[in-house]
Design a protein around this motif. Structure first.
Motif, short mmCIF file in Angstrom:
data_model
loop_
_atom_site.label_atom_id
_atom_site.label_comp_id
_atom_site.label_asym_id
_atom_site.label_seq_id
_atom_site.Cartn_x
_atom_site.Cartn_y
_atom_site.Cartn_z
N VAL A 1 0.83 -1.21 0.00
CA VAL A 1 0.00 0.00 0.00
C VAL A 1 0.86 1.26 0.00
N VAL A 2 1.82 1.33 0.92
CA VAL A 2 2.63 2.54 1.04
C VAL A 2 3.53 2.74 -0.17
N ALA A 3 4.15 1.66 -0.63
CA ALA A 3 5.03 1.77 -1.81
C ALA A 3 4.22 2.15 -3.05
N SER A 4 3.04 1.57 -3.20
CA SER A 4 2.19 1.88 -4.35
C SER A 4 1.70 3.32 -4.32
N ALA A 5 1.38 3.81 -3.12
CA ALA A 5 0.95 5.20 -2.99
C ALA A 5 2.07 6.15 -3.41
N ASP A 6 3.28 5.81 -3.03
CA ASP A 6 4.44 6.64 -3.35
C ASP A 6 4.73 6.62 -4.85
N VAL A 7 4.79 5.42 -5.41
CA VAL A 7 5.09 5.28 -6.85
C VAL A 7 3.96 5.86 -7.69
N GLY A 8 2.73 5.55 -7.31
CA GLY A 8 1.57 6.05 -8.06
C GLY A 8 1.52 7.56 -8.06
N ALA A 9 1.80 8.18 -6.91
CA ALA A 9 1.78 9.64 -6.81
C ALA A 9 2.87 10.25 -7.70
N TYR A 10 4.02 9.60 -7.73
CA TYR A 10 5.13 10.12 -8.55
C TYR A 10 4.79 10.05 -10.04
N THR B 1 -4.82 1.67 -3.39
CA THR B 1 -6.04 0.96 -3.01
C THR B 1 -6.21 -0.29 -3.85
N ALA B 2 -5.96 -0.16 -5.15
CA ALA B 2 -6.10 -1.31 -6.06
C ALA B 2 -5.04 -2.37 -5.76
N ALA B 3 -3.79 -1.94 -5.59
CA ALA B 3 -2.71 -2.91 -5.33
C ALA B 3 -2.89 -3.56 -3.96
N ILE C 1 -9.64 -0.57 4.08
CA ILE C 1 -8.38 -0.49 4.82
C ILE C 1 -7.25 -0.06 3.90
N SER C 2 -7.21 -0.58 2.68
CA SER C 2 -6.17 -0.18 1.73
C SER C 2 -6.25 1.31 1.43
N LEU D 1 4.81 4.99 9.09
CA LEU D 1 4.58 5.35 10.49
C LEU D 1 3.15 5.79 10.75
N PHE D 2 2.52 6.40 9.75
CA PHE D 2 1.10 6.76 9.87
C PHE D 2 0.21 5.59 9.43
N ALA D 3 0.57 4.97 8.32
CA ALA D 3 -0.28 3.92 7.74
C ALA D 3 -0.40 2.70 8.65
N SER D 4 0.67 2.36 9.35
CA SER D 4 0.63 1.17 10.21
C SER D 4 -0.39 1.35 11.34
N ILE D 5 -0.46 2.55 11.88
CA ILE D 5 -1.42 2.82 12.96
C ILE D 5 -2.85 2.69 12.46
N VAL D 6 -3.13 3.33 11.33
CA VAL D 6 -4.48 3.30 10.77
C VAL D 6 -4.86 1.88 10.36
N MET D 7 -3.92 1.15 9.75
CA MET D 7 -4.23 -0.21 9.29
C MET D 7 -4.54 -1.13 10.45
#
Length: 252
Positions: A134-143, A174-176, A193-194, A238-244
């Motif tokens: 999720v976090v890696a995809s958000a980063d790559v997708g945003a870029y 979300t998709a990944a 959750i994603s 650090l943020f995503a782990s708490i929410v997940m």
């Protein structure tokens, strides 16, 4: 030109080592190994956070180490986080000479790292893979989306981010994440959750950018050639782990 090329090569080599390390640790899937690896990451990130917060107190590292040792014996990291807060508040009241900012590193990055370890203990290695995707995809997708069609600035804390890139990154994540999450939870929960973890990752990255701008530094550290510091690589987690973890407990 040559400097930029060398920087790119450094970034690629470091990324390969990091991905390989994550793959090996995940494949072994041993609690003590993961606790140790996360602990090293935590202490390095803790050091970088004290720098960003402008704290010069070496005794805090001992308390951080004790907190992580306790996490090996007690399975609910968020409880330890709350207890640490109570102890700090009591110490402040008793001595009246402890700066409140000394507790900041026990919120960031400590809370996120404790929740990450707790999530592994409760939901296994697949949950960490889900978080990673999720976090890696958000980063790559945003870029990718941001470079392609991004026009509208997202926040003054991170001028390079665009709203289009952020929205695209959340959609990709979300998709990944759905395809990993579906192995742990039902379809609706996997989507929710994603998506929420992806949104959290965006703001985790934004928060670290804010701290760096306040501290007047480009990177949180220099331990990772081409990538900066540890916080530069784990800020979204650090943020995503708490929410997940909160959503896994609340929705499943």
């Amino acid at each position: 030109m040559q400097t930029a090329k060398n920087s790119t090569q450094e970034r690629i080599v470091t990324a390969i080592f990091l991905v390989t390390g994550v793959f090996v640790v995940g494949l072994i899937n041993n609690f003590w190994l993961i606790w140790t690896v996360l602990g090293v990451i935590y202490l390095l990130a803790f050091h970088e956070a004290t720098r960003l917060f402008g704290i010069n107190n070496n005794s805090l590292y001992a308390y951080a180490a004790i907190l992580w040792l306790a996490a090996a014996l007690y399975p609910y990291g968020e409880d330890l986080f709350i207890i640490a807060g109570l102890i700090f508040a009591a110490a402040v009241a008793y001595t009246q000479n402890i700066p409140w900012k000394n507790f900041f590193p026990f919120v960031y990055p400590s809370a996120g790292m404790l929740f990450t370890l707790s999530m592994y203990q409760e939901y296994g290695i697949t949950s960490l893979l889900w978080l990673l995707v999720v976090v890696a995809s958000a980063d790559v997708g945003a870029y990718v989306v941001g470079r392609s069609i991004g026009k509208t600035p997202f926040s003054i804390s991170s001028p390079s981010k665009t709203r289009e890139g952020v929205y695209g990154g959340i959609a990709v994540a979300t998709a990944a994440g759905f395809f990993i999450g579906i192995t742990i939870v039902d379809m609706p929960q996997a989507i929710i959750i994603s998506m929420m973890a992806a949104i959290s990752a965006v703001f985790g990255d934004l928060f670290e950018s804010y701290l760096k701008r306040r501290a007047g530094v480009k990177d949180s550290g220099s331990i990772l050639p081409g990538h900066g510091g540890v916080l530069d690589r784990i800020d979204g987690y650090l943020f995503a782990s708490i929410v997940m973890l909160v959503l896994l407990r609340g929705l499943v």
